[in-house]
Scaffold this active site. Sequence first.
Site, PDB file in Angstrom:
ATOM      1  CD  GLU A  81     -35.731  15.246 -25.105  1.00 53.20           C
ATOM      2  OE1 GLU A  81     -36.126  14.157 -25.573  1.00 53.20           O
ATOM      3  OE2 GLU A  81     -35.005  16.042 -25.751  1.00 53.20           O
ATOM      4  CD  GLU A 138     -34.962   9.019 -28.554  1.00 53.94           C
ATOM      5  OE1 GLU A 138     -35.272  10.217 -28.653  1.00 53.94           O
ATOM      6  OE2 GLU A 138     -33.841   8.636 -28.124  1.00 53.94           O
TER       7      GLU A 138
END
Length: 372
Positions: free
Chosen positions: A151, A234
Amino acid sequence: MKPPLRSVAMALSVVLGTLAALLSTALPAQADVLICDQYGSATVQGRYVAQNNRWGTSATQCINVTSTGFQVRQADGSVSTSGPPKSYPSIYNGCHYGNCSPGTNLPMQLSAISSAPSSISYGYVSNAVYNASYDIWLDPTPKTTGVNQTEIMIWLNRVGPIQPIGSRVGTASVGGRSWEVWTGSNGSNNVISFVASSAVASWSFDVMDFVDETVRRGMAQNNWYLTSVQAGFEPWQGGAGLAVNSFSSSVNAGGSGGGDGGGQNPSGCRVSYTTSVWTGGFTANVAITNTGSTAIDGWQLAFALPSGQSVTNAWNASVTPSSGTVTARNLSGNGQIPANGGSQSFGFQGTYSGTFSAPTQFTLNGTPCTVA
């Protein structure tokens, strides 16, 4: 004799009401979509998927999906800033846990990609703890579901006492900007994070600049696949009001390689879709013709299966996911489609419920095809 003012007003009201009704019929409003389901999603511009993606908390989170992006409308609760965030509301091009964006040409092998331009415009708030970040997913296989191996995170803003996974390993100049570089693992996948020194509200860049840096650092290889490009937030605490005002992402083929699942964008293509149907089941035979003047090396055909249909098995191609927007990818021996009328074919078997119908739109390596 003049009519009473009251009569004039009533007549005018009737006329205006009629006009409003006509306009309402002719120009229907394009309503936004409010999503509060934990993993609820909606399409944007017929090209991207916006997702609520509330995975780290049971508190309510809602996003309002607009014609160009989304806004977080409700973001209850908070989690410890020493642990993972509570969610990742985002918009993406590609495939995420089996949900592929319409017409995407991802996954695509890194060596087959010439560029992957993307742009973002964020709306920030000050009364929350969050990052504004891209998630770029890489895997050794052309995965459309499950967890990828690496990622890449690009933190364009960081508000509050939070830090990326792992530890800081230095700095890098990527895409004309300087970044802190962090590497680590969350237990499921490896993570490399690029953190901006100050907030970036909008930016246009090439995703492959960060992919190349990741390969250079040994966290991916050129024969791996890019599976999705995502942008969102996030949040650890709060988050209402955060917005992706606009987002774009495309992946252009034509790199140095061309393994399975990659390939050039054709200048023209035609698809023939022939079915045999019985109660509850069907087979489909699909022929792809290259009507352009350049041979295709590696192909992906994307199309949306009508509601209620599901693929059970396929031949001469891999077809994933099993329902919704699916992508058929060539196998190792049939990736070449010659120019000027060359063709390849594949087929699959499936099930259906309700009334059977066939897909109406197909894209080959991201290019729309005519339907024979």
